[in-house]
Write an enzyme that holds these catalytic residues in place. Structure first.
Site, mmCIF file in Angstrom:
data_model
loop_
_atom_site.group_PDB
_atom_site.id
_atom_site.type_symbol
_atom_site.label_atom_id
_atom_site.label_comp_id
_atom_site.label_asym_id
_atom_site.label_seq_id
_atom_site.Cartn_x
_atom_site.Cartn_y
_atom_site.Cartn_z
ATOM 1 N N HIS A 156 0.839 -1.221 0.000
ATOM 2 C CA HIS A 156 0.000 0.000 0.000
ATOM 3 C C HIS A 156 0.864 1.258 0.000
ATOM 4 O O HIS A 156 0.457 2.284 0.528
ATOM 5 C CB HIS A 156 -0.940 0.029 1.217
ATOM 6 C CG HIS A 156 -1.644 -1.262 1.479
ATOM 7 N ND1 HIS A 156 -2.844 -1.595 0.888
ATOM 8 C CD2 HIS A 156 -1.303 -2.329 2.251
ATOM 9 C CE1 HIS A 156 -3.213 -2.802 1.300
ATOM 10 N NE2 HIS A 156 -2.290 -3.269 2.117
ATOM 11 N N SER A 277 14.221 21.911 -16.186
ATOM 12 C CA SER A 277 13.033 22.731 -16.376
ATOM 13 C C SER A 277 13.457 24.059 -16.980
ATOM 14 O O SER A 277 14.523 24.580 -16.663
ATOM 15 C CB SER A 277 12.351 22.943 -15.027
ATOM 16 O OG SER A 277 11.575 24.128 -15.052
ATOM 17 N N GLU A 290 9.142 8.835 -16.921
ATOM 18 C CA GLU A 290 7.764 9.295 -17.128
ATOM 19 C C GLU A 290 7.276 9.007 -18.543
ATOM 20 O O GLU A 290 6.137 8.586 -18.748
ATOM 21 C CB GLU A 290 7.669 10.800 -16.835
ATOM 22 C CG GLU A 290 7.815 11.097 -15.351
ATOM 23 C CD GLU A 290 7.824 12.585 -15.028
ATOM 24 O OE1 GLU A 290 7.848 12.911 -13.847
ATOM 25 O OE2 GLU A 290 7.807 13.407 -15.960
#
Ligand code: ARG
Length: 463
Positions: A156, A277, A290
């Site tokens: 979890h 970025s 990603e």
């Protein structure tokens, strides 16, 4: 517009229809397989006396010259041709004249495209399988170096019990090992030659299908001509296998993204496999992970697209099937690219072992072992579970871990605690005592590594 079937028509095809129908733009990548298939076909035609030896030589020479011109860039696969099969045949006839018109004897584009696609896919299965092998080697390198690197294991996404980095990576080794085996199965099931099925009902020429099948390295010819031209199961199976590979990659990526976050800090993605970025100077983003996670949806889409294309098709060939190519090629390209960059990322990934270990020491990952300790002292497990639960509440309230409690504190909850509790619930003990097959102790991992090395050797010799 060069078409193979003009005879029966009294009008030119509408230009829009021609473009709509054409597949050359995307099936040109079948060129080499198309030539290979045609070479085997004409050799068989000559062997069976359907064309002469000279005709076969002429065609073979012509195909060879087309192939080397494409290879060298002298000939471009483009123009007003319906598909790659029409392109090759038209250029052949241009180059060698009448003999070229005999190449297609006893063959239809339906069995021809079925063959080309199988040849292409079969090669791609081996290519992807090789890339999975490389990834398995990279994973095994991390395993071998990290049998003692303790980290928290999660359920979890909450800290559960201590494991090692080796053990965690071994879980992925297992997933990709199954993927490698699945690709072997796909390969073996698809390795039958559809050529000779004709349009759908075989041909009246005395073809030797076994000769062609063995020439092209297939196990045997396919058994039913209608199935041969309308079967795309092998592509669906392959895309399903590719989807499972992507699912595994995506799960791995998700973990690397989490581990790479400031909050976790378990791993550092190498600068060469990360991006920045445009506005926030401090950022180093896990774009490779990603994007791989993102492309998973795309490969699933390709699988669903193909399943949907096939779902209501009556026997035998239908033009709908031309739609198999873009989806299949997209999935193949995507998975190959993802495996390349992902393996590179793993090879350059570094691990913050101290942070991992510290994290394992927090969050009561040794609570189960503390309960097991009490069981060893004669407390029934359910009671032990309750006692440790109370200790966890106490520790939470006092911001400490179980091993940071004094013996007095522990004894105030249960008199069964003794000095040996500390040794018993140290992280190293917690890991070391898990010696069952498949568990994280260094001893169990030694066994795993031995089996993994053996697997890598044996599986390389399978196909
Ligand atoms: N380009 C076609 C395909 O990919 C080749 C087969 C064409 N056969 C036909 N009967 N129109 O499916």
């Amino acid at each position: 517009m060069a078409q193979l079937w003009g005879g029966r028509f009294t009008k030119e095809t509408d230009a829009k229809v021609f473009d709509f129908n054409a597949s050359l733009g995307f099936d040109k990548r079948l060129f080499y397989d198309d030539v290979e298939g045609s070479l085997a076909h004409v050799q068989m035609l000559a062997k069976c006396g359907i064309i002469t030896e000279e005709e076969m030589e002429l065609i073979t020479g012509g195909l060879g010259s087309i192939r080397s011109d494409v290879e060298s860039g002298k000939l471009e696969i483009s123009g007003q041709y319906e598909d790659v099969h029409s392109f090759v045949e038209a250029v052949l006839i241009e180059r060698i004249g009448d003999a070229g018109k005999k190449m297609h004897t006893g063959r239809s584009r339906n069995d021809q495209v079925a063959l080309d696609m199988r040849l292409y896919t079969r090669r791609n299965v081996l290519l992807v399988r090789g890339k999975i092998h490389d990834l398995l080697e990279s994973i095994l390198t991390v395993i071998e170096a990290n049998k003692e690197t303790v980290m928290p294991g999660f359920t979890h996404l909450q800290k559960a019990q201590p494991v090692t980095l080796a053990h965690h990576f071994a879980a992925y080794f297992e997933m990709f090992r199954r993927d490698k085996d699945r690709l072997r199965d796909v390969y073996e099931r698809m390795n039958y030659c559809p050529l000779g099925a004709g349009a759908l009902a075989g041909t009246t020429y005395p073809l030797d299908r076994k000769f062609v099948a063995s020439k092209l390295g297939f196990a045997a010819p396919t058994a039913n001509s209608m199935d041969s031209v309308s079967d795309r199961d092998y592509l669906i199976e392959y895309l399903a296998a590719l989807s499972i590979i992507m699912m595994h990659l995506s799960r791995f990526c998700e973990e690397i993204i989490i581990w790479n976050s400031n909050e976790y800090g378990f791993v550092n993605i190498d600068d060469s496999f990360a991006t920045g970025s445009s506005i926030m100077p401090q950022k180093k983003n896990p774009d490779v992970a990603e994007l791989t996670r993102g492309k998973t949806g795309r490969v699933y889409g390709d699988l669903v697209s193909l399943l949907t294309t096939m779902k209501s098709l009556p026997l035998a060939y239908n033009k709908d099937m031309q739609e198999d190519k873009e989806a299949a090629f997209d999935a193949m390209d995507t998975v190959a690219d993802c495996l390349d960059v992902f393996t590179g990322m793993i090879d350059t990934l570094t691990f913050n072992k101290e942070i991992m270990e510290r994290s394992a020491a927090k969050g009561f990952t040794n609570a189960t072992d503390a309960a097991d300790y009490l069981v060893g002292k004669g407390v029934p497990f359910r009671d032990a579970h309750g006692i440790i639960g109370q200790i966890v509440i106490y520790c939470d309230a006092n911001s400490k871990s179980i091993e940071e409690c004094t013996l007095e504190e522990l004894r105030s909850v249960s008199e069964y605690f003794d000095e040996d509790i500390y040794e018993h619930i140290s992280l190293n003990t917690c890991v070391d005592k898990r010696q069952t097959m498949g568990a994280p102790s260094a001893q169990s991992m030694d066994e795993f590594v031995k089996a993994a090395q053996e697997y890598l050797k044996v599986s390389e010799e399978e196909l």
